[in-house]
Design an enzyme around this catalytic site. Structure first.
Site, mmCIF file in Angstrom:
data_model
loop_
_atom_site.group_PDB
_atom_site.id
_atom_site.type_symbol
_atom_site.label_atom_id
_atom_site.label_comp_id
_atom_site.label_asym_id
_atom_site.label_seq_id
_atom_site.Cartn_x
_atom_site.Cartn_y
_atom_site.Cartn_z
ATOM 1 N N LYS A 42 58.485 -0.371 -16.113
ATOM 2 C CA LYS A 42 57.881 0.769 -15.415
ATOM 3 C C LYS A 42 56.755 0.256 -14.526
ATOM 4 C CE LYS A 42 56.586 5.442 -16.836
ATOM 5 N NZ LYS A 42 56.012 6.190 -17.963
HETATM 6 C C1 E4P Z 1 56.347 9.500 -18.233
HETATM 7 O O1 E4P Z 1 57.028 8.647 -17.739
HETATM 8 C C2 E4P Z 1 55.021 9.866 -17.719
HETATM 9 O O2 E4P Z 1 54.144 8.799 -17.845
HETATM 10 C C3 E4P Z 1 54.536 11.082 -18.452
HETATM 11 O O3 E4P Z 1 55.576 12.042 -18.450
HETATM 12 C C4 E4P Z 1 53.254 11.672 -17.903
HETATM 13 O O4 E4P Z 1 53.026 12.895 -18.549
HETATM 14 P P1 E4P Z 1 51.612 13.663 -18.532
HETATM 15 O O5 E4P Z 1 51.378 14.163 -17.147
HETATM 16 O O6 E4P Z 1 51.792 14.764 -19.519
HETATM 17 O O7 E4P Z 1 50.570 12.649 -18.953
#
Ligand code: E4P
Length: 217
Positions: free
Chosen positions: A87
């Site tokens: 990622k």
């Molecule tokens: C996933 O890949 C993201 O990092 C995550 O969904 C972010 O979510 P949030 O906005 O609730 O922190």
């Protein structure tokens, strides 16, 4: 649409996996910190545990922000398990790193996507997934679902192979709207997945069936 769970909590991952509908897991440094996982070794061990639990893609986020650092981190993360997807944040060096990973057969998830332009750039670099942050867009009084629809239309028109991984899901309706909008994957908190089960008429209907079934015995 595939279902990923958006957490580093092992009990929640197990509960979702036990439903039999889980296709993968996404994590980020904040989710890791929330579980109290500290240090590279512990983080890598946690990824290994998650990969053993779930037969599907597991996104592991780099914390470097320079090209060389991201490549080294990505290679190390890749060596943990074949299902790891690296990622990478949507920044200039992130795009360069995604292109390098693509050219070297390493799958990526471009994170922190808030515009169609960013999604186009990530697709051009060959990202396996892009993660538009739906809930965080909604938090600013804009419509996150509109971004999912826009990216879906662009990718379809341009024949981009990058998959839309809708992230930052806040509720069960978000999941339904993502399915309508053409997301390939929705990564969700456990509560939002379980929320899909619930309807008062189901509970009322089942209670009546069970009550009437008492007359059988
Ligand atoms: C996933 O890949 C993201 O990092 C995550 O969904 C972010 O979510 P949030 O906005 O609730 O922190």
């Amino acid at each position: 649409m595939k279902f990923f769970i958006d957490t580093a909590n092992l009990a929640q991952i197990k509960e979702a996996n036990d439903l039999g509908i889980l296709d993968g897991v996404t994590t980020n440094p904040s989710l890791m910190a929330k579980e109290g996982i500290k240090g590279t070794e512990a983080v890598n061990q946690h990824y290994k545990t998650i990969c053993k639990m779930v037969d599907g893609d597991v996104s592991a986020e780099v914390i470097s922000t320079d090209f060389n650092g991201m490549i080294e981190e990505g290679k190390s993360l890749m060596s943990i398990h074949k299902n790891i997807v690296v990622k990478v944040p949507m920044i200039k060096d992130g795009i360069k790193a995604i292109k390098w990973f693509t050219d070297n057969g390493i799958r990526t998830n471009c994170t922190l996507i808030f515009s169609a332009g960013q999604a186009i750039l990530a697709a051009k670099a060959g990202a396996t997934y892009v993660s538009p942050f739906l809930g965080r867009i909604d938090d600013t009084c804009l419509d996150g679902i509109k971004l999912i629809e826009q990216i879906a239309q662009i990718y379809s028109t341009q024949n981009f192979k990058t998959q839309i991984l809708a992230a930052s899901i806040r509720n069960s309706l978000h999941i339904v709207r993502c399915a309508e909008a053409g997301a390939n994957v929705c990564t969700c908190p456990l509560d939002s997945i379980l929320g899909l089960l619930r309807h008062p008429l189901t509970d009322i209907g089942l209670a009546k069936f069970l009550e009437d079934a008492k007359s059988f015995s």
